[in-house]
Design a protein around this motif. Sequence first.
Motif, PDB file in Angstrom:
ATOM      1  N   ARG A  37       0.813  -1.221   0.000  1.00 18.02           N
ATOM      2  CA  ARG A  37       0.000   0.000   0.000  1.00 18.02           C
ATOM      3  C   ARG A  37       0.845   1.270   0.000  1.00 18.02           C
ATOM      4  NH1 ARG A  37      -4.294   0.688   4.072  1.00 18.02           N
ATOM      5  NH2 ARG A  37      -5.039   2.121   2.504  1.00 18.02           N
ATOM      6  N   CYS A  38       1.918   1.284   0.833  1.00 13.55           N
ATOM      7  CA  CYS A  38       2.672   2.535   0.975  1.00 13.55           C
ATOM      8  C   CYS A  38       4.105   2.441   0.464  1.00 13.55           C
ATOM      9  CB  CYS A  38       2.673   2.993   2.436  1.00 13.55           C
ATOM     10  SG  CYS A  38       3.606   1.918   3.547  1.00 13.55           S
ATOM     11  N   GLY A  39       4.594   1.251   0.194  1.00 12.13           N
ATOM     12  CA  GLY A  39       5.941   1.089  -0.328  1.00 12.13           C
ATOM     13  C   GLY A  39       7.039   1.126   0.720  1.00 12.13           C
ATOM     14  N   ALA A  40       6.687   1.169   2.015  1.00  9.01           N
ATOM     15  CA  ALA A  40       7.688   1.217   3.084  1.00  9.01           C
ATOM     16  C   ALA A  40       8.174  -0.199   3.413  1.00  9.01           C
ATOM     17  CB  ALA A  40       7.094   1.856   4.332  1.00  9.01           C
ATOM     18  N   PHE A  41       9.392  -0.275   3.944  1.00  5.72           N
ATOM     19  CA  PHE A  41       9.906  -1.548   4.416  1.00  5.72           C
ATOM     20  C   PHE A  41       9.148  -1.970   5.670  1.00  5.72           C
ATOM     21  CE2 PHE A  41      13.893  -0.019   2.310  1.00  5.72           C
ATOM     22  CZ  PHE A  41      13.895  -0.982   1.310  1.00  5.72           C
ATOM     23  N   VAL A  42       8.906  -3.263   5.800  1.00  6.20           N
ATOM     24  CA  VAL A  42       8.245  -3.815   6.980  1.00  6.20           C
ATOM     25  C   VAL A  42       9.060  -5.012   7.486  1.00  6.20           C
ATOM     26  CG1 VAL A  42       5.919  -3.097   6.343  1.00  6.20           C
ATOM     27  CG2 VAL A  42       6.743  -5.313   5.616  1.00  6.20           C
TER      28      VAL A  42
ATOM     29  N   HIS B 211       2.755  -2.151  11.633  1.00  6.01           N
ATOM     30  CA  HIS B 211       2.928  -1.318  10.442  1.00  6.01           C
ATOM     31  C   HIS B 211       1.629  -0.625  10.056  1.00  6.01           C
ATOM     32  CE1 HIS B 211       4.227   0.234   6.640  1.00  6.01           C
ATOM     33  NE2 HIS B 211       3.212  -0.383   6.065  1.00  6.01           N
ATOM     34  N   ARG B 212       0.501  -1.254  10.312  1.00  6.79           N
ATOM     35  CA  ARG B 212      -0.777  -0.643   9.905  1.00  6.79           C
ATOM     36  C   ARG B 212      -1.020   0.692  10.594  1.00  6.79           C
ATOM     37  NH1 ARG B 212      -5.483  -2.955  13.206  1.00  6.79           N
ATOM     38  NH2 ARG B 212      -4.404  -3.892  14.955  1.00  6.79           N
ATOM     39  N   MET B 213      -0.373   0.934  11.744  1.00  2.64           N
ATOM     40  CA  MET B 213      -0.484   2.236  12.400  1.00  2.64           C
ATOM     41  C   MET B 213       0.268   3.304  11.609  1.00  2.64           C
ATOM     42  SD  MET B 213       1.009   3.510  16.046  1.00  2.64           S
ATOM     43  CE  MET B 213       2.405   4.452  15.503  1.00  2.64           C
ATOM     44  N   MET B 214       1.372   2.918  11.002  1.00  2.00           N
ATOM     45  CA  MET B 214       2.240   3.874  10.318  1.00  2.00           C
ATOM     46  C   MET B 214       2.024   3.908   8.807  1.00  2.00           C
ATOM     47  SD  MET B 214       5.634   3.119  12.522  1.00  2.00           S
ATOM     48  CE  MET B 214       6.408   4.695  12.227  1.00  2.00           C
ATOM     49  N   CYS B 215       1.188   3.047   8.290  1.00  3.01           N
ATOM     50  CA  CYS B 215       0.993   2.927   6.843  1.00  3.01           C
ATOM     51  C   CYS B 215       0.219   4.121   6.297  1.00  3.01           C
ATOM     52  CB  CYS B 215       0.249   1.638   6.521  1.00  3.01           C
ATOM     53  SG  CYS B 215       0.147   1.281   4.764  1.00  3.01           S
ATOM     54  N   VAL B 216       0.843   4.836   5.383  1.00  6.17           N
ATOM     55  CA  VAL B 216       0.196   5.957   4.716  1.00  6.17           C
ATOM     56  C   VAL B 216       0.123   5.609   3.232  1.00  6.17           C
ATOM     57  CG1 VAL B 216       0.340   8.409   4.179  1.00  6.17           C
ATOM     58  CG2 VAL B 216       1.164   7.568   6.384  1.00  6.17           C
ATOM     59  N   PRO B 217      -1.082   5.362   2.706  1.00  7.91           N
ATOM     60  CA  PRO B 217      -1.193   4.959   1.301  1.00  7.91           C
ATOM     61  C   PRO B 217      -0.718   6.067   0.352  1.00  7.91           C
ATOM     62  CG  PRO B 217      -3.357   5.018   2.359  1.00  7.91           C
ATOM     63  CD  PRO B 217      -2.352   5.441   3.371  1.00  7.91           C
ATOM     64  N   GLU B 218      -0.386   5.651  -0.848  1.00  5.34           N
ATOM     65  CA  GLU B 218      -0.001   6.614  -1.880  1.00  5.34           C
ATOM     66  C   GLU B 218      -1.145   7.594  -2.119  1.00  5.34           C
ATOM     67  OE1 GLU B 218       2.952   6.831  -3.317  1.00  5.34           O
ATOM     68  OE2 GLU B 218       3.712   5.070  -2.250  1.00  5.34           O
ATOM     69  N   TRP B 219      -0.816   8.782  -2.596  1.00  2.00           N
ATOM     70  CA  TRP B 219      -1.827   9.835  -2.791  1.00  2.00           C
ATOM     71  C   TRP B 219      -2.966   9.414  -3.697  1.00  2.00           C
ATOM     72  CZ3 TRP B 219      -2.326  13.841   0.221  1.00  2.00           C
ATOM     73  CH2 TRP B 219      -1.228  14.273   0.940  1.00  2.00           C
ATOM     74  N   GLY B 220      -2.696   8.591  -4.672  1.00  2.00           N
ATOM     75  CA  GLY B 220      -3.733   8.163  -5.616  1.00  2.00           C
ATOM     76  C   GLY B 220      -4.800   7.264  -5.000  1.00  2.00           C
TER      77      GLY B 220
END
Length: 134
Positions: free
Chosen positions: A54-59, A123-132
């Motif tokens: 969803r956000c492209g961050a490492f987990v 991670h779901r607390m910190m997950c920020v989806p892409e703007w689209g």
Amino acid sequence: MRGRGRIDLMTRFCETCWNVFANEMAVTDGATAPQGPDTDPDDVSWIEPPICSRCGAFVRIYPTTYDRWVSLATVEMPAKAVPEPFRWRLMRLPDLSRVTTEIVAVRVRGVDPLPGEPVVPAHRMMCVPEWGEL
């Protein structure tokens, strides 16, 4: 019937009852990540860290004590900065060896940690989806 999970629950479940119990725990805790890859301990080749779709961050993906998997953030934070439902700790399972053989994620519940005590946020607390996707 036999015990399930990675810790002794002082009870025995049949396969069907265990799956119902573990799945309910996983939904409650947010431990719904896909299982991590099985790696050969003798393999020294590079393994790319998992990335959130969803956000492209490492987990970091860890097993829980009830054989489900959870995506955790890559940093520890003080407990006061992490809401209670998202607090996790990583703990080593007891064994006879001094070498860490298995680490599992455990939800922090029951006794609240001190405000400055480090916890690993889900991670779901910190997950920020892409703007689209908004």
